[in-house]
Motif scaffolding. Structure first.
Motif, PDB file in Angstrom:
ATOM      1  N   LYS A 625       0.793  -1.388   0.059  1.00  0.00           N
ATOM      2  CA  LYS A 625       0.014   0.041  -0.002  1.00  0.00           C
ATOM      3  C   LYS A 625       0.798   1.329  -0.034  1.00  0.00           C
ATOM      4  O   LYS A 625       0.526   2.196  -0.657  1.00  0.00           O
ATOM      5  CB  LYS A 625      -0.735   0.013   1.158  1.00  0.00           C
ATOM      6  N   GLU A 629       1.345   4.339  -2.875  1.00  0.00           N
ATOM      7  CA  GLU A 629       0.938   5.564  -2.337  1.00  0.00           C
ATOM      8  C   GLU A 629       2.211   6.456  -2.706  1.00  0.00           C
ATOM      9  O   GLU A 629       2.043   7.660  -3.297  1.00  0.00           O
ATOM     10  CB  GLU A 629       0.602   5.917  -1.121  1.00  0.00           C
ATOM     11  N   THR A 630       3.521   6.071  -2.450  1.00  0.00           N
ATOM     12  CA  THR A 630       4.738   7.169  -2.561  1.00  0.00           C
ATOM     13  C   THR A 630       5.336   6.938  -3.745  1.00  0.00           C
ATOM     14  O   THR A 630       6.522   7.549  -4.066  1.00  0.00           O
ATOM     15  CB  THR A 630       5.557   6.681  -1.222  1.00  0.00           C
TER      16      THR A 630
END
Length: 743
Positions: A625, A629-630
């Motif tokens: 996850k 996201e990054t």
């Protein structure tokens, strides 16, 4: 495959044999290379319009035989030139390269001949004349009528070979040697120009490796003139040539990161476009002339804009001007390792020493007893390996063996061997110029080659009798007398002033992912698992990095290290941000990296020796996850670091082997420390080997305490090491000497 798909009479099959033969040559498999190239030569006879390919195969055969059968090599080169001339006499960079190969071979044959002469025998002028004819022909065939140069590398090497001829045959004539020195300086200028015409670090490193002999010949000529005339000007010229051979790619990359010049980029793009066309028409002289003009346009622009981010020969100051920039407590030491000798230069505000020494130099022998007439191999092939077993201390130990011996004795904690090699290296690298170090407190070291692997502060100035027990805390280390700072180039140091972090306004960013919780932040993601595949990397590289096959080993002392240092800064009223565990993520670091004066990593790092751009620093390992996201994988790669905008005065890599990487000839180790310097960090503290988690924490606390008391970075680190030396439990050099300061 090509034979099966296309048949033996297809040109691509012969090209495949040619390239395979060249590969075998590079892999030092001469028998396979010869068999493959002879097969290529056999089948090329069956092809139409194959003159260029035949010439290339003959040239490759010449290179293969250059060291073992010089007469055979000469024959192959001459046959290759006959083929080139069938296409078109005159301008031809490939024919020019073969002329240059032939000139080198004639000179090496001359050297071999005079080595085997009986007393009172002499050699006639025929061989040198043949060398002269060929290097002059090499220069002529890359120079247009308008004066444009088709290939500056060939021109540079031809001028260096001309200087080499003067050194070998006319070494008693100082007038000819002065002209030879001028040729060497021209050759270096041409080499720098050629570097401006190519893109990419790999291509530049390859060029420097191929042409590095230019610097060595220049050094030999300059030092020969110094020895014959005792005029300091020539010793100073040798020092400048030594410095010009260093950090070429690093310097241009740092400049490009600071201020990329769009005009340079546009002109290089135009050069690439013509080079692409030449791939499909290599014998098109009109295209070669067009390429020469594009390169000339770039050269003209660079001459008019000397501040452009390119490889440039800067006008170094005279010795007296240089010395005014050195404080009265420091000495600067620069080294160059050649094929049969090495050079040591020492400069302080009031002294200058320059010596040339044989690689097996031992104290008590003549400083300048170097035979310039031997081992002048300029073919660019690699040299034999080194060995680490103990040698009788009464014999002369080769420099490379002393370096490897010191490293092995530190790793294995072999006290007696350590004393032998540490004292021998002192005698080789420090004692010959110690008059320039008198009353000094700090040494700036610019190493070369294998010298980048060792900390000079471990050298000992006083030998221990064989019947006495070695006590590490009692040894006379150089660390007792000096603080140390290492640099890729002394002259590059002049461009940035020495600015130690200011005690009044210093901000600290510390990162420690710790890896103490196996359930989170330690597991290596599948996207990066290939980095730790022992198929591509040795198990030894990762034995302390991985706790098991999928996780990073815990670093329990790292959280203590970062937390206590942060508290120390806060106690002095300084800004400090401490990021532990999940906080020490790659994304967070990149967001904050440009906001702090000091950045400190307490974590794992690893060198990737096959592809140093994949060397990395382990941060908090994201789950799927977080990665989505990054878009970060938890590894800060060496290739990523130069793209960051760093304002840091100091980066501390309190991690294993962060100063380790393949040593690029003339440019130093391609390491994580180098990447931070490239990104704009003024100074980097990094490690030469695997360091101890608990001892590192102790030394770093002492270092920062000294730093916040007003000491310079070098003084603070030196004082921290001295405290470790005075303690019997931490006096082993393996514990305190691995962390070094780079600039």
């Amino acid at each position: 495959i090509l034979e099966f798909e296309l048949g033996t009479e297809h040109p691509d099959y012969v090209v495949g044999l040619y390239d395979l033969g060249r590969l075998y040559t590079q892999m030092n498999q001469p028998e396979e290379a010869e068999k493959t190239l002879k097969k290529a030569l056999e089948f090329v006879q069956l092809l139409e319009n194959s003159t260029l390919l035949k010439a290339r195969i003959l040239n490759a055969m010449g290179l293969l035989n250059q060291q073992t059968d010089k007469s055979g090599a000469i024959n192959y080169f001459q046959q290759a030139l006959q083929e080139y001339d069938k296409m078109k006499p005159g301008l031809n960079p490939e024919a020019s390269q073969t002329h240059l190969n032939l000139a080198k071979t004639w000179l090496n044959k001359y050297l071999k001949t005079i080595e085997n002469l009986e007393e009172n025998e002499s050699v006639g002028p025929a061989i040198p004349s043949l060398a002269q004819v060929n290097y002059e022909e090499a220069m002529e065939r890359v120079t247009t009528k308008e004066g444009n140069i088709l290939n500056y590398q060939i021109l540079a090497e031809a001028k260096a070979v001309k200087a080499m001829e003067a050194l070998i045959i006319y070494n008693e004539d100082t007038g000819i040697l002065r002209a030879a020195l001028s040729n060497c300086l021209d050759a270096i200028d041409h080499l720098y120009r050629h570097l401006n015409h190519i893109s990419g670090d790999a291509a530049k490193f390859k060029l420097i490796e191929e042409s590095h002999f230019i610097f060595e010949i220049g050094l030999r000529v300059a030092m020969t003139l110094y020895e014959k005339t005792q005029e300091e000007l020539y010793a100073w010229s040798a020092f400048l040539i030594c410095e010009k051979s260093k950090a070429i790619v690093l310097s241009v990359n740092k400049a490009a990161m600071r201020s990329p010049d769009q005009n340079v980029i546009t002109r290089k793009k135009a050069i690439r476009e013509v080079e692409t066309k030449l791939l499909f028409a290599p014998d098109d002289i009109a295209l070669h002339k067009q390429l020469a003009q594009k390169k000339n346009d770039l050269d003209d622009y660079l001459d008019q804009h000397p501040g452009s981010s390119t490889c440039q020969l800067k006008a170094f100051p005279r010795m007296e001007e240089f010395q005014t920039r050195i404080d009265n407590k420091s000495s600067w030491l620069s080294y160059f390792i050649g094929k049969s000798e090495y050079y040591v230069f020492a400069l302080s505000d009031d002294n200058f020493e320059a010596v040339a020494l044989p690689l097996d130099f031992r104290k008590g022998t003549e400083k300048k007893a170097v035979n310039f007439m031997t081992n002048l191999n300029i073919s660019g092939k690699s040299q034999p390996g080194v060995y680490s077993q103990l040698q009788d201390k009464q014999k002369n130990i080769p420099l490379n063996k002393s370096v490897e011996g010191l490293l092995n004795s530190v790793r294995k904690m072999e006290k007696r061997k350590y004393v032998l090699y540490a004292h021998d290296l002192y005698n080789k690298l420090i004692a010959p110029v110690e008059s320039a170090l008198s009353s000094k407190e700090q040494l700036f070291i610019s190493p070369d080659g294998a010298l980048y692997k060792i900390p000079f502060e471990t050298f000992i100035s006083k030998a221990i009798e064989s019947d006495k027990k070695v006590k590490f805390h009692k040894l006379k280390y150089l660390a007792n007398d000096y603080s140390f700072e290492y640099t890729y180039s002394l002259t590059a140091n002049l461009e940035t002033s020495e600015e130690p972090p200011s005690v009044d306004h210093t901000s600290f960013l510390g990162l420690a992912p710790v890896f103490s919780n196996p359930a989170e932040g330690t597991r290596i993601q599948s996207e990066t698992a290939y980095l730790f595949d022992s198929t591509f990397q040795s198990d030894e590289n990762f034995r302390t990095v991985l706790g098991d096959e999928l996780t990073f080993a815990p670093l329990d002392f790292s959280s203590v290290e970062i937390t206590e240092i942060g508290a120390l800064f806060n106690s002095k009223g300084q800004k400090a941000e401490v990021l532990l565990n999940e906080g020490a993520s790659e994304n967070t670091f990149k967001t904050l990296s440009g906001q702090f004066d000091i950045i400190h990593f307490a974590t794992h790092s690893f060198p990737h020796l096959q592809n140093p751009r994949l060397s990395g620093i382990a941060l908090y390992q994201p789950d799927t996850k977080m990665m989505a996201e990054t878009r970060e994988d938890g590894i800060l790669y060496a290739a990523e670091i130069p793209t960051l905008t760093l304002g840091a005065q100091l980066v501390v890599l309190s991690s294993c082997e962060s100063s380790v990487g393949p040593v690029m000839l003339g440019d130093g180790p391609y390491s994580l420390a180098r990447s931070f310097l490239e990104a704009g960090a003024q100074q980097v503290i990094s490690s030469l080997w695997k360091i101890y988690d608990n001892y590192s924490q102790q030394m770093m606390m002492e270092f920062y305490t000294n730093l916040l008391e007003g000491k310079s970075t070098a003084e603070a680190l030196g004082a921290a090491k001295l405290k470790m030396i005075k303690n019997k439990k931490t006096a082993n050099p393996a514990i305190w000497s691995g962390l070094i300061l780079m600039k």
